[in-house]
Design an enzyme around this catalytic site. Structure first.
Site, PDB file in Angstrom:
ATOM      1  CG  ASP A   1      -1.822  -1.251   1.348  1.00 30.82           C
ATOM      2  OD1 ASP A   1      -2.509  -1.511   0.129  1.00 30.82           O
ATOM      3  OD2 ASP A   1      -1.841  -1.948   2.365  1.00 30.82           O
TER       4      ASP A   1
ATOM      5  CE  LYS B   1       3.035  -2.035  -4.778  1.00 33.12           C
ATOM      6  NZ  LYS B   1       2.528  -2.094  -3.408  1.00 33.12           N
ATOM      7  N   GLY B   2       0.260   2.166  -7.562  1.00 33.44           N
ATOM      8  CA  GLY B   2      -0.619   2.426  -8.700  1.00 33.44           C
ATOM      9  C   GLY B   2      -0.620   3.761  -9.292  1.00 33.44           C
TER      10      GLY B   2
ATOM     11  CG  ASN C   1      -3.031 -10.723  -3.081  1.00 35.12           C
ATOM     12  OD1 ASN C   1      -2.908 -10.386  -4.170  1.00 35.12           O
ATOM     13  ND2 ASN C   1      -1.872 -11.302  -2.194  1.00 35.12           N
TER      14      ASN C   1
ATOM     15  CG  HIS D   1      -3.343  -1.058  -8.264  1.00 39.32           C
ATOM     16  ND1 HIS D   1      -3.272  -2.197  -8.050  1.00 39.32           N
ATOM     17  CD2 HIS D   1      -3.721  -0.936  -9.357  1.00 39.32           C
ATOM     18  CE1 HIS D   1      -3.403  -2.710  -9.116  1.00 39.32           C
ATOM     19  NE2 HIS D   1      -3.740  -1.985  -9.983  1.00 39.32           N
TER      20      HIS D   1
ATOM     21  NE  ARG E   1       5.968 -31.943  -8.942  1.00 34.61           N
ATOM     22  CZ  ARG E   1       6.309 -32.375  -7.691  1.00 34.61           C
ATOM     23  NH1 ARG E   1       6.835 -31.105  -7.182  1.00 34.61           N
ATOM     24  NH2 ARG E   1       6.539 -33.346  -7.260  1.00 34.61           N
TER      25      ARG E   1
ATOM     26  NE  ARG F   1      -7.741  -5.928   7.507  1.00 34.49           N
ATOM     27  CZ  ARG F   1      -7.017  -6.980   7.601  1.00 34.49           C
ATOM     28  NH1 ARG F   1      -7.118  -7.693   8.775  1.00 34.49           N
ATOM     29  NH2 ARG F   1      -6.178  -7.386   6.829  1.00 34.49           N
TER      30      ARG F   1
ATOM     31  CG  ASP G   1       0.249  14.851   1.300  1.00 32.10           C
ATOM     32  OD1 ASP G   1       1.105  13.933   0.908  1.00 32.10           O
ATOM     33  OD2 ASP G   1      -1.015  14.707   1.145  1.00 32.10           O
TER      34      ASP G   1
HETATM   35  P1  IMP Z   1      -2.217 -12.935   1.255  1.00 29.77           P
HETATM   36  O1  IMP Z   1      -1.537 -12.516   0.227  1.00 29.77           O
HETATM   37  O2  IMP Z   1      -3.679 -13.002   1.073  1.00 29.77           O
HETATM   38  O3  IMP Z   1      -2.079 -14.547   1.594  1.00 29.77           O
HETATM   39  O4  IMP Z   1      -1.866 -12.067   2.701  1.00 29.77           O
HETATM   40  C1  IMP Z   1      -0.715 -12.352   3.185  1.00 29.77           C
HETATM   41  C2  IMP Z   1      -0.268 -11.308   4.068  1.00 29.77           C
HETATM   42  O5  IMP Z   1       0.083 -10.152   3.178  1.00 29.77           O
HETATM   43  C3  IMP Z   1      -1.532 -10.556   5.030  1.00 29.77           C
HETATM   44  O6  IMP Z   1      -0.934  -9.912   6.139  1.00 29.77           O
HETATM   45  C4  IMP Z   1      -1.894  -9.468   3.998  1.00 29.77           C
HETATM   46  O7  IMP Z   1      -2.661  -8.305   4.926  1.00 29.77           O
HETATM   47  C5  IMP Z   1      -0.882  -9.024   3.402  1.00 29.77           C
HETATM   48  N1  IMP Z   1      -0.990  -8.432   1.892  1.00 29.77           N
HETATM   49  C6  IMP Z   1      -1.344  -8.944   0.783  1.00 29.77           C
HETATM   50  N2  IMP Z   1      -1.723  -8.180  -0.057  1.00 29.77           N
HETATM   51  C7  IMP Z   1      -1.462  -7.002   0.472  1.00 29.77           C
HETATM   52  C8  IMP Z   1      -1.509  -5.507  -0.238  1.00 29.77           C
HETATM   53  O8  IMP Z   1      -1.834  -5.226  -1.342  1.00 29.77           O
HETATM   54  N3  IMP Z   1      -1.222  -4.503   0.788  1.00 29.77           N
HETATM   55  C9  IMP Z   1      -0.855  -4.796   1.998  1.00 29.77           C
HETATM   56  N4  IMP Z   1      -0.803  -6.149   2.407  1.00 29.77           N
HETATM   57  C10 IMP Z   1      -1.165  -6.977   2.050  1.00 29.77           C
END
Ligand code: IMP
Length: 504
Positions: free
Chosen positions: A44, A47-48, A77, A80, A181, A379, A409
């Site tokens: 977070d 990057k987008g 997961n 952006h 696999r 969240r 900023d």
């Molecule tokens: P997973 O990638 O869903 O298995 O999550 C594994 C860990 O990576 C967790 O703590 C997530 O909150 C964190 N996580 C996954 N993707 C992001 C993201 O884009 N930003 C911040 N934390 C992430």
């Protein structure tokens, strides 16, 4: 008989690393007009927006006609936000270039694709920004993720606290089954016998769930469609096999009808050779979440660094790339998950009656000022003081050669900014950053304090020289400590709030 010249053959006699014909095309070591954008903190970082800015920079270059944007790892997961012509979109899987006509957007072989969520995201983009211009391509070899892997993630959470931090998108199980696999690829879904393949898999999962006394069909998984409609996190049951297969069938039909899938290998070959096509590799998550070198076990399951581009595309090497940007937030680091970092600021919840300490009040202010809440889930994110030992390690291990800082900023003139400059062990001796939460336990951060500045004043600024003196001092301090140049910063939420310090 004259041998037919095969321009694309990978000759090993001259240079095993690069096809001979490609070598002739470009004398430089790297492929010109290439950039990678990766996170060096805990995700977070913004990057987008950097990808978006880089697309514009490339398109302003007269030599460039097209820009390819390649997602090489992660899945939905990630989140952006991209903005163009006053349209703001929260994307998860689709590359950030999708709003531009002159782009080729590739979801490559290292990415985890949940077909129904992909189709939902395409519909969301089209409803809000108009029809996609045949500029989105999925690798046939992308890792297939269904509700089964998502149900498996929730089962894993019951098995061990180590699995608790995941986003529930099935990313961990999908990558795990690439390694063992047992997993499926997108080509399995596109094949004629897809239904029997997925039905067999459903039956197997049903059996596994029943051995834990659980019903697969009643297992709850995230529902992205409902989440978008309700504007808050929603979930649904996996459902019986016919429901499960019907959902997949609908998504499959869209993927087939729109011819979204490709063998991306020849696509990369032609992009590589095309002199007027720039390429951006769009990283998701960050070095601190890297499966091997992040805060294990609360990490994501892919190689998040520029080194992940090799397996994530099956074609490009980090050495091919001209500029590898590491992105981080300048005054602090945010984090989502169960990890507690040494520089974590434990903020009481807003309704808490207790008086806040100075650090807690600052972290609460940062969270509100920078809107540190999940893109989809809403969240609240954890706020940590900037952690130089972690950043230095992540920079070194990511293949990064320059830095971009966001959130310049998020500062005010009355609050000093605390930065962790070193880790100390229990006896007060200097300790290096080492990956893995185990190595971070008991570490004591040593802080330095630097003066803050008026962050909102930065928003009007167009040149580095006009930034508040304390902001410039802070940037200089970071460059000195991290040993890499900061080539650009963002200074606010809109696209214009971006200052490039040099031709980057
Ligand atoms: P997973 O990638 O869903 O298995 O999550 C594994 C860990 O990576 C967790 O703590 C997530 O909150 C964190 N996580 C996954 N993707 C992001 C993201 O884009 N930003 C911040 N934390 C992430």
């Amino acid at each position: 008989m004259r041998k037919r010249k095969n321009n694309l053959s990978f000759s090993t006699s001259i240079n095993p690393r690069r096809p001979q014909s490609f070598k002739k095309l470009f004398s430089a070591k790297t492929r010109p007009l290439t950039a990678a954008i990766v996170g060096i903190a805990l995700g977070d970082e913004g990057k987008g927006r950097i990808v978006d800015n880089k697309i514009q920079t490339f398109l302003n270059n007269k030599k460039v006609k097209k820009v390819a944007i390649v997602r090489f790892q992660g899945g939905n997961n990630a989140g952006h936000t991209v903005e163009k012509d006053n349209i703001k979109l929260a994307l998860h899987l689709i590359p950030s270039g999708v709003l531009y006509k002159e782009t080729i957007n590739i979801v490559d072989r290292g990415v985890v694709v949940h077909p129904e969520d992909l189709v939902t995201e395409i519909n969301y983009v089209e409803e809000n920004a108009g029809k996609l211009d045949n500029n989105l391509f999925l690798s046939e070899e992308a890792i297939l993720c269904t509700d089964l892997e998502r149900a498996e993630e929730s089962l894993n959470r019951m098995k061990s606290p180590a699995a608790k931090g995941g986003t529930g998108r099935g990313i961990g199980p999908a990558y795990a089954h690439h390694y063992d696999r047992l997993g499926l690829k997108l080509y399995h879904l596109l094949a004629k016998d897809w239904e029997s393949t997925l039905f067999e898999k459903y039956k197997l999962y049903k059996k596994i769930f029943s051995t834990f006394g659980l019903k697969l069909e009643e297992t709850v998984v995230p529902d992205y469609l409902q989440t978008l409609e309700n504007k808050k996190a929603a979930s649904r049951e996996v459902g019986k096999e016919e429901v499960f297969l019907e959902r997949l069938k609908k998504a499959r039909e869209v993927i087939l009808k729109r011819k979204l899938f490709r063998n991306t290998f020849p696509l990369h070959e032609s992009i590589y050779k095309s002199r007027d096509t720039a390429v951006i590799f769009e990283g998701a998550q960050a070095a601190g979440l890297d499966a091997w070198l992040g805060t294990y076990p609360d990490v994501t399951s892919s190689n998040t660094s520029a080194f992940g581009i090799r397996e994530g595309t099956g074609f490009w090497l980090p050495e091919d790339i001209e500029k590898i940007y590491g992105v981080f937030k300048i005054p602090y680091t945010s984090s989502v998950g169960s990890r507690i970092m040494p520089t974590h600021i434990n903020t009481p919840n807003a309704s808490g009656k207790k008086r806040m300490t100075k650090d807690q009040a600052w972290a609460t202010w940062v969270r509100e000022d920078a809107h540190e809440y999940g893109t989809t889930t809403g969240r609240p994110r954890d706020i940590n003081f900037l952690d130089l030992p972690m950043l230095s390690y992540n920079i070194r291990m990511s293949g990064v050669n320059m830095l971009i800082g966001t959130h310049l900023d998020t500062a005010n003139p009355t609050d000093k900014i605390k930065v962790c400059s070193q880790y100390l062990d229990k006896r007060g001796k200097r300790k290096s950053y080492q990956p893995g939460l185990r190595n971070l336990t008991g570490v004591k951060p040593k802080y330095v304090e630097l003066s803050g500045w008026d962050g909102k004043e930065c928003r009007e600024v167009k040149n580095k020289k006009d930034l508040p003196e304390n902001a410039k001092r802070f940037l200089g301090f970071l460059e000195d400590k991290l040993g890499y140049p900061i080539v650009a910063v963002t200074t606010g939420p809109s696209r214009e709030n971006f200052i490039s310090f040099r031709k980057s």
